[in-house]
Scaffold this motif. Sequence first.
Motif, short mmCIF file in Angstrom:
data_model
loop_
_atom_site.label_atom_id
_atom_site.label_comp_id
_atom_site.label_asym_id
_atom_site.label_seq_id
_atom_site.Cartn_x
_atom_site.Cartn_y
_atom_site.Cartn_z
N ARG A 101 0.63 -1.22 0.01
CA ARG A 101 -0.04 -0.12 -0.15
C ARG A 101 0.92 1.29 0.06
O ARG A 101 0.52 2.29 -0.65
CB ARG A 101 -0.97 0.04 1.21
N TYR A 102 1.90 1.39 0.61
CA TYR A 102 3.14 2.44 0.82
C TYR A 102 3.20 2.63 -0.60
O TYR A 102 3.30 3.99 -1.08
CB TYR A 102 4.00 2.09 1.57
N TRP A 103 3.76 1.69 -1.43
CA TRP A 103 4.09 2.00 -2.73
C TRP A 103 3.00 2.50 -3.77
O TRP A 103 3.01 3.30 -4.73
CB TRP A 103 4.74 0.83 -3.45
N GLN A 104 1.69 2.09 -3.36
CA GLN A 104 0.51 2.62 -4.09
C GLN A 104 0.20 4.01 -3.70
O GLN A 104 0.08 4.71 -4.69
CB GLN A 104 -0.73 1.85 -3.76
N MET A 105 0.59 4.25 -2.66
CA MET A 105 0.21 5.77 -2.08
C MET A 105 1.60 6.68 -2.40
O MET A 105 1.24 7.90 -2.70
CB MET A 105 0.06 5.90 -0.45
N TYR A 106 2.66 6.05 -2.47
CA TYR A 106 3.79 6.91 -2.76
C TYR A 106 4.51 6.18 -3.81
O TYR A 106 5.76 5.35 -3.61
CB TYR A 106 4.63 7.05 -1.67
N THR A 112 14.55 3.44 -7.36
CA THR A 112 13.90 2.39 -6.58
C THR A 112 12.69 1.68 -7.75
O THR A 112 12.37 0.59 -7.55
CB THR A 112 12.88 3.39 -5.69
N LYS A 113 12.38 2.44 -8.79
CA LYS A 113 11.44 2.01 -9.79
C LYS A 113 11.91 0.57 -10.29
O LYS A 113 11.03 -0.23 -10.67
CB LYS A 113 11.33 3.03 -10.95
N LEU A 114 13.29 0.80 -10.28
CA LEU A 114 13.96 -0.33 -11.07
C LEU A 114 13.92 -1.73 -10.19
O LEU A 114 14.27 -2.80 -10.72
CB LEU A 114 15.43 -0.04 -11.63
N LEU A 115 13.92 -1.44 -9.03
CA LEU A 115 14.02 -2.72 -7.93
C LEU A 115 12.69 -3.64 -8.27
O LEU A 115 11.75 -3.09 -8.36
CB LEU A 115 14.15 -2.21 -6.69
N PRO A 116 12.86 -4.98 -8.16
CA PRO A 116 11.80 -5.68 -8.15
C PRO A 116 10.83 -5.32 -6.88
O PRO A 116 11.29 -5.05 -5.79
CB PRO A 116 12.18 -7.19 -8.01
N LYS A 117 9.66 -5.65 -7.15
CA LYS A 117 8.60 -5.12 -6.10
C LYS A 117 8.96 -5.58 -4.76
O LYS A 117 8.88 -4.91 -3.56
CB LYS A 117 7.07 -5.54 -6.46
N GLY A 118 9.40 -7.13 -4.67
CA GLY A 118 9.57 -7.72 -3.41
C GLY A 118 10.59 -7.16 -2.74
O GLY A 118 11.00 -7.39 -1.47
#
Length: 149
Positions: A101-106, A112-118
């Motif tokens: 949710r943090y990454w959805q809000m921010y 950081t965009k290039l890092l895999p989500k996990g």
Amino acid sequence: MSLNEFSPNQPVILGFDPGKDKCGLAVMGLDRQLHYHQVVLAQEAIANIETLQKTYPVSLLVMGNQTTAKQWKQQLQQKLAQPLNIMLVDERYSTLEARDRYWQMYPPQGLTKLLPKGMRQPPRPIDDIVAILLIERYLNRLTESAVKS
């Protein structure tokens, strides 16, 4: 979010993610409109809750049911000037969900965009987002039971 931005006239729910060192607070209306969220030091949590009670028409406090829940519930009932109804909500997996949710809000910026989500770690504590999720879990439970009846 500042306390003065907007004060709702409908009752709101206070979400509380208690911890040993820090706690998450969130205020959300029954319409799921988020009015406030903040991470505070544990020793300042009760004072912050009292400030929120003066600022918003808080009808209920929702908090996680895990580790420190019993001690916190007792402390809140003893120390709050205006006692609140306290509802415990299942908080399993809420930290993982809060990270997403943090990454959805921010949304991630730069490298950081290039890092895999996990592999992305939020750059700040996310206890306030856990508090938001606890309110949503409570509201979802209410909606589910209303649909069934």
